[in-house]
Write an enzyme that holds these catalytic residues in place. Structure first.
Site, PDB file in Angstrom:
ATOM      1  N   GLU A 104       6.856   0.606  -7.224  1.00 26.49           N
ATOM      2  CA  GLU A 104       6.659  -0.835  -7.422  1.00 26.49           C
ATOM      3  C   GLU A 104       5.894  -1.052  -8.720  1.00 26.49           C
ATOM      4  O   GLU A 104       5.555  -0.099  -9.419  1.00 26.49           O
ATOM      5  CB  GLU A 104       5.906  -1.447  -6.231  1.00 26.49           C
ATOM      6  CG  GLU A 104       4.536  -0.837  -5.996  1.00 26.49           C
ATOM      7  CD  GLU A 104       3.847  -1.354  -4.733  1.00 26.49           C
ATOM      8  OE1 GLU A 104       4.131  -2.480  -4.293  1.00 26.49           O
ATOM      9  OE2 GLU A 104       2.989  -0.610  -4.203  1.00 26.49           O
ATOM     10  N   ARG A 138     -25.755   3.476   2.667  1.00 25.39           N
ATOM     11  CA  ARG A 138     -24.558   4.189   2.233  1.00 25.39           C
ATOM     12  C   ARG A 138     -24.304   5.407   3.111  1.00 25.39           C
ATOM     13  O   ARG A 138     -25.165   6.283   3.235  1.00 25.39           O
ATOM     14  CB  ARG A 138     -24.730   4.616   0.765  1.00 25.39           C
ATOM     15  CG  ARG A 138     -23.487   5.229   0.167  1.00 25.39           C
ATOM     16  CD  ARG A 138     -23.635   5.479  -1.333  1.00 25.39           C
ATOM     17  NE  ARG A 138     -22.409   6.042  -1.876  1.00 25.39           N
ATOM     18  CZ  ARG A 138     -22.092   7.335  -1.801  1.00 25.39           C
ATOM     19  NH1 ARG A 138     -22.916   8.195  -1.241  1.00 25.39           N
ATOM     20  NH2 ARG A 138     -20.940   7.755  -2.302  1.00 25.39           N
ATOM     21  N   TYR A 178      -7.825  -7.439   1.054  1.00 24.06           N
ATOM     22  CA  TYR A 178      -7.781  -8.752   0.414  1.00 24.06           C
ATOM     23  C   TYR A 178      -6.401  -9.373   0.543  1.00 24.06           C
ATOM     24  O   TYR A 178      -5.432  -8.707   0.920  1.00 24.06           O
ATOM     25  CB  TYR A 178      -8.203  -8.646  -1.060  1.00 24.06           C
ATOM     26  CG  TYR A 178      -7.167  -8.081  -2.003  1.00 24.06           C
ATOM     27  CD1 TYR A 178      -6.839  -6.721  -1.983  1.00 24.06           C
ATOM     28  CD2 TYR A 178      -6.495  -8.887  -2.911  1.00 24.06           C
ATOM     29  CE1 TYR A 178      -5.889  -6.204  -2.848  1.00 24.06           C
ATOM     30  CE2 TYR A 178      -5.536  -8.377  -3.781  1.00 24.06           C
ATOM     31  CZ  TYR A 178      -5.240  -7.034  -3.739  1.00 24.06           C
ATOM     32  OH  TYR A 178      -4.285  -6.526  -4.597  1.00 24.06           O
ATOM     33  N   ARG A 210      -0.435 -10.067   7.317  1.00 22.35           N
ATOM     34  CA  ARG A 210      -0.615  -8.820   6.561  1.00 22.35           C
ATOM     35  C   ARG A 210      -2.086  -8.422   6.505  1.00 22.35           C
ATOM     36  O   ARG A 210      -2.419  -7.231   6.575  1.00 22.35           O
ATOM     37  CB  ARG A 210      -0.038  -8.963   5.145  1.00 22.35           C
ATOM     38  CG  ARG A 210      -0.091  -7.650   4.371  1.00 22.35           C
ATOM     39  CD  ARG A 210       0.651  -7.717   3.054  1.00 22.35           C
ATOM     40  NE  ARG A 210       0.057  -8.674   2.147  1.00 22.35           N
ATOM     41  CZ  ARG A 210       0.601  -9.036   0.985  1.00 22.35           C
ATOM     42  NH1 ARG A 210       1.740  -8.505   0.591  1.00 22.35           N
ATOM     43  NH2 ARG A 210       0.009  -9.913   0.213  1.00 22.35           N
ATOM     44  N   LYS A 251      -3.405  -3.304   1.875  1.00 23.67           N
ATOM     45  CA  LYS A 251      -3.847  -4.093   0.714  1.00 23.67           C
ATOM     46  C   LYS A 251      -5.361  -3.973   0.550  1.00 23.67           C
ATOM     47  O   LYS A 251      -6.119  -4.859   0.935  1.00 23.67           O
ATOM     48  CB  LYS A 251      -3.397  -5.552   0.879  1.00 23.67           C
ATOM     49  CG  LYS A 251      -3.392  -6.321  -0.432  1.00 23.67           C
ATOM     50  CD  LYS A 251      -2.565  -7.571  -0.298  1.00 23.67           C
ATOM     51  CE  LYS A 251      -2.708  -8.502  -1.470  1.00 23.67           C
ATOM     52  NZ  LYS A 251      -2.211  -7.984  -2.740  1.00 23.67           N
TER      53      LYS A 251
HETATM   54  N1  PMP Z   1       2.807  -4.668  -4.806  1.00 22.57           N
HETATM   55  C1  PMP Z   1       1.509  -4.603  -5.160  1.00 22.57           C
HETATM   56  C2  PMP Z   1       0.925  -3.278  -5.494  1.00 22.57           C
HETATM   57  C3  PMP Z   1       0.749  -5.773  -5.235  1.00 22.57           C
HETATM   58  O1  PMP Z   1      -0.562  -5.715  -5.593  1.00 22.57           O
HETATM   59  C4  PMP Z   1       1.352  -7.019  -4.944  1.00 22.57           C
HETATM   60  C5  PMP Z   1       0.578  -8.303  -5.071  1.00 22.57           C
HETATM   61  N2  PMP Z   1      -0.453  -8.413  -4.201  1.00 22.57           N
HETATM   62  C6  PMP Z   1       2.695  -7.033  -4.562  1.00 22.57           C
HETATM   63  C7  PMP Z   1       3.392  -5.843  -4.500  1.00 22.57           C
HETATM   64  C8  PMP Z   1       3.396  -8.326  -4.227  1.00 22.57           C
HETATM   65  O2  PMP Z   1       2.981  -8.799  -2.982  1.00 22.57           O
HETATM   66  P1  PMP Z   1       2.993 -10.369  -2.662  1.00 22.57           P
HETATM   67  O3  PMP Z   1       4.406 -10.812  -2.873  1.00 22.57           O
HETATM   68  O4  PMP Z   1       2.582 -10.440  -1.246  1.00 22.57           O
HETATM   69  O5  PMP Z   1       2.041 -10.986  -3.607  1.00 22.57           O
END
Ligand code: PMP
Length: 284
Positions: free
Chosen positions: A179, A99, A32, A51, A147
């Site tokens: 993070e 599945r 996503y 990305r 992502k």
């Molecule tokens: N880390 C994680 C785990 C996230 O989910 C996000 C947001 N999608 C970010 C960092 C920040 O990424 P962005 O600046 O591309 O939104």
């Protein structure tokens, strides 16, 4: 009522449906992107699509959509929903099929869902008062750079943080911050150096991170890309997070203890206002 996009059609949100066999639903087999909208325009659209392509490649997702088609859908949804400020969410799944863990013989159309969400981005109470964060172990899978929609651990930890009266959670591996639940994490040292974890499989390669680090360099701030420890965080002058939906948000307490003087920091606030201007200039 919003208009959303599902597998080729624009529909009112209460009429949109996906298959129960969609692999995004059954396996979390989907990627996503969330792109900010300011003044009706998409911020850093190309970087988000780069990305998305990278996430797909890392998961052997071979069937996707042309970038120009995706841009058209984004723009149509912004227009149809008269969105001035907020987000466009895009989800691409491997498609719907019986599945099966093995997808090697799968030959189905990918699933595509997009919707808008109105949100005040420029004005955000968290930016004014600063975020309270708590820390938790980072028990996500080892490919946080991809992502995917497998967001359960981050969602659970954020919910627990909220229940404790905090705003968000920052995750730690081996005593070092990776993070936030949905944002990248930074400290500012007493020497005004910005420290944030280097890009690797441990973190999402934030689009806002890239933009903010560029702005920091323009401000002649020293940026060091390395992991920082919990002790360094507690001892920092400032801390802040970045994301497409939050921009730059200062952190004022960690596990109940003040960071610096317990107020939003000057550097975080300056980066936030520069980012707001730069993001509007980069919008399409
Ligand atoms: N880390 C994680 C785990 C996230 O989910 C996000 C947001 N999608 C970010 C960092 C920040 O990424 P962005 O600046 O591309 O939104």
């Amino acid at each position: 009522m919003r208009t959303v996009f599902v597998n080729g059609v624009y529909l009112p949100e209460d009429q949109a449906q996906i298959s129960i066999f969609d692999r995004g639903f059954l396996f979390g087999d989907a990627v996503y992107e969330v792109t900010a909208v300011m003044n009706g325009k998409l911020v850093d659209f190309d970087a988000h699509m780069d990305r998305l392509a990278r996430s797909m490649a890392e998961l052997d997702m071979v069937r996707g959509y042309e970038r120009s088609a995706l841009l058209t859908i984004h723009k149509n949804l912004i227009k149809r929903n008269n969105l001035q400020e907020g987000l466009v969410y895009l989800q691409l799944t491997r498609g719907a099929a019986d599945r099966d863990f093995d997808f090697s013989d799968l030959d189905v159309a990918p699933g595509l869902v997009l919707f808008t969400q109105a949100k005040s981005l420029e004005v955000n109470p968290l930016a004014a008062r600063g975020q309270k964060i708590v820390l938790a172990d980072d028990l996500r899978w080892g490919r946080s750079d991809i992502k995917t929609v497998q967001l359960l651990y981050a969602s659970l930890m954020k919910t627990r943080a909220k229940r404790q009266g905090a705003d968000d959670v920052w995750l730690c591996r081996d005593g070092k911050i990776t993070e936030g639940s949905s944002n990248n994490a930074y400290i500012v040292t007493r020497h005004n150096e910005i420290i944030t974890r280097a890009l690797s499989t441990d973190i999402l390669h934030g689009i806002t991170r890239a933009a903010v680090l560029k702005i920091a360099e323009l401000h002649q701030l020293k940026v060091i890309e390395r992991a920082f420890s919990v002790d360094e965080l507690k001892d920092a002058k400032e801390a802040f997070s970045t994301s497409a939906s939050g921009f730059v948000n200062p952190v004022v307490t960690v596990d109940g203890a003040d960071i610096g003087d317990g107020q939003p920091g000057q550097i975080a606030s300056a980066l936030r206002s520069s980012y707001v201007s730069a993001s509007q200039a980069a919008a399409c």
